[in-house]
Design an enzyme around this catalytic site. Sequence first.
Site, PDB file in Angstrom:
ATOM      1  N   ASN A   1      -9.958  -3.508   2.162  1.00 60.05           N
ATOM      2  CA  ASN A   1      -9.697  -3.398   0.730  1.00 60.05           C
ATOM      3  C   ASN A   1     -11.001  -3.145  -0.025  1.00 60.05           C
ATOM      4  OD1 ASN A   1      -6.857  -3.842   0.678  1.00 60.05           O
ATOM      5  ND2 ASN A   1      -7.167  -6.045   0.879  1.00 60.05           N
TER       6      ASN A   1
ATOM      7  N   TYR B   1       0.783  -4.244  11.604  1.00 57.04           N
ATOM      8  CA  TYR B   1       0.555  -2.883  11.120  1.00 57.04           C
ATOM      9  C   TYR B   1       1.141  -1.842  12.074  1.00 57.04           C
ATOM     10  CZ  TYR B   1      -2.100  -3.657   6.886  1.00 57.04           C
ATOM     11  OH  TYR B   1      -2.454  -3.986   5.601  1.00 57.04           O
TER      12      TYR B   1
ATOM     13  N   HIS C   1       0.836  -1.212   0.000  1.00 56.09           N
ATOM     14  CA  HIS C   1       0.000   0.000   0.000  1.00 56.09           C
ATOM     15  C   HIS C   1       0.872   1.264   0.000  1.00 56.09           C
ATOM     16  CE1 HIS C   1      -3.735  -2.266   0.816  1.00 56.09           C
ATOM     17  NE2 HIS C   1      -2.955  -3.025   1.563  1.00 56.09           N
TER      18      HIS C   1
END
Length: 487
Positions: free
Chosen positions: A128, A338, A55
């Site tokens: 997504n 993350y 990303h």
Amino acid sequence: MNNSHYLTSQNGAPIADDQNSLSAGERGPLLLQDWHLIEKLAHFNRERIPERVVHAKGTGVYGTFTLTKDLSEFTIADHFNGVGKQTETFVRFSTVGGEMGSADAERDPRGFGLRFYTTRGNHDIVGNNTPTFFLRDGIKFPDFIHTQKRHPQTNLKDPQAMWDFWAQNPEAMHQVTILMSDRGIPANYRQMHGYGSHTFSLWNAKGERFWVKFHFKSQQGVVNLTNAQADKLKGIDPDSSQRDMVIAITDKNFPKWTVKVQIMPEAEANTYHINPFDLTKVWPHADYPLIEIGELELNRMPNNYFAEVEQVALAPSNLVPGVGASPDKMLQARLFSYADAQRYRIGTNYNQLPVNCPHAAKANHHQRAGAMAGTQCPFQGSQTGGDTSANYGPNTTSAALQDAAQFAEPPLRLDGEAARYSRYNQDDFSQAGNLYRMFAEDEKQRLVETISGSLSQASLDVQQKMLAHFSQADVDYGQRIAKALGL
């Protein structure tokens, strides 16, 4: 004299000449004492932070979520209680596999990362534009991404690695079918749906838990590109989706999404014929219909792309009272990865940056020091309980922080032996076949052309393994690809 219009150095000192370096004579060498030159060059050398592993290239926009259906029956989450309640949001759209300089119109899933700045902290739904993913277990994620990135020797994209991995992991069949279909190249970020993808949990004031999936349905409709259209657009404007969003916001053509959820009572997960925590699967709407709960509108571009879009630190671990995780193995892995990636990219105090700190709540904790520690968040006066408050707990100071026991998550019953489960009543092909059979004839043809064009670059043994997978999903699916490959 007011120096607000002076050019200054970083310490605020006025700069008399920003265009000419200090030198020993007109034609002589530069002097090390030119501290302004040194400051400019040193800062320039450090202007970039590591790009995201996935990303990397994206578009960020602020907006508002308006609740249209009260969910207090299912959750104590403040932003989901009270019809008409509005919550500030930030959304980052992205392509997944490309680098910062890649084209927006690549065939690739699109990231749809949403942040709610709630009165009880930031709630992130990092999903997504697809309701599923290629994997069900995060331990495979690094290997998968290696196949999507560049070959370590040639530095070129590698169809052999990509298809070889998918051939060994038939769980990817559903998402591969989505990616290679017309849905694989959205025309822009406004005209595509978004999904939380994972299963999350909700819990109410009674301590009852529910499983939930989030859906964001574009009110602009869904528009996709063919391979030919995308190839042309990539050459004309690699930043097509970014430009489209900037134009829409500038023209006050604010994009909107209808927010919907699917909700499953906790007990039903134990007996439902599909593993509700398997990210490669969807919940059939016939069993768990979509419930409309609100509207997401995007209406303000960031003032500084780097500060707000490049440094926004979305993470599935940003959960708030009333919203929790689930046994989804991919989600469980992302809860760590993350936030850890943000600490690596930006620094341990990344949550003090304005785009990341709570806008509608105050952060009170015992974490101190580290790079960039301070009070950078403009929405509150202090990072913690005050500069003189204790950096440990519990403590006996007058400003001692207390546990918020009233927001405790109800216990989750676990049952099973600790092991590495490789097979567990999984069906990797039915939903992929169902999706294929939904396509119109012309879309089936484009799907086959896209797959065969890429798969033809892989070795024969990989092609044959993939043909077996496609045929298990649907016989016609496999036969068409075999014919296209000359097999």
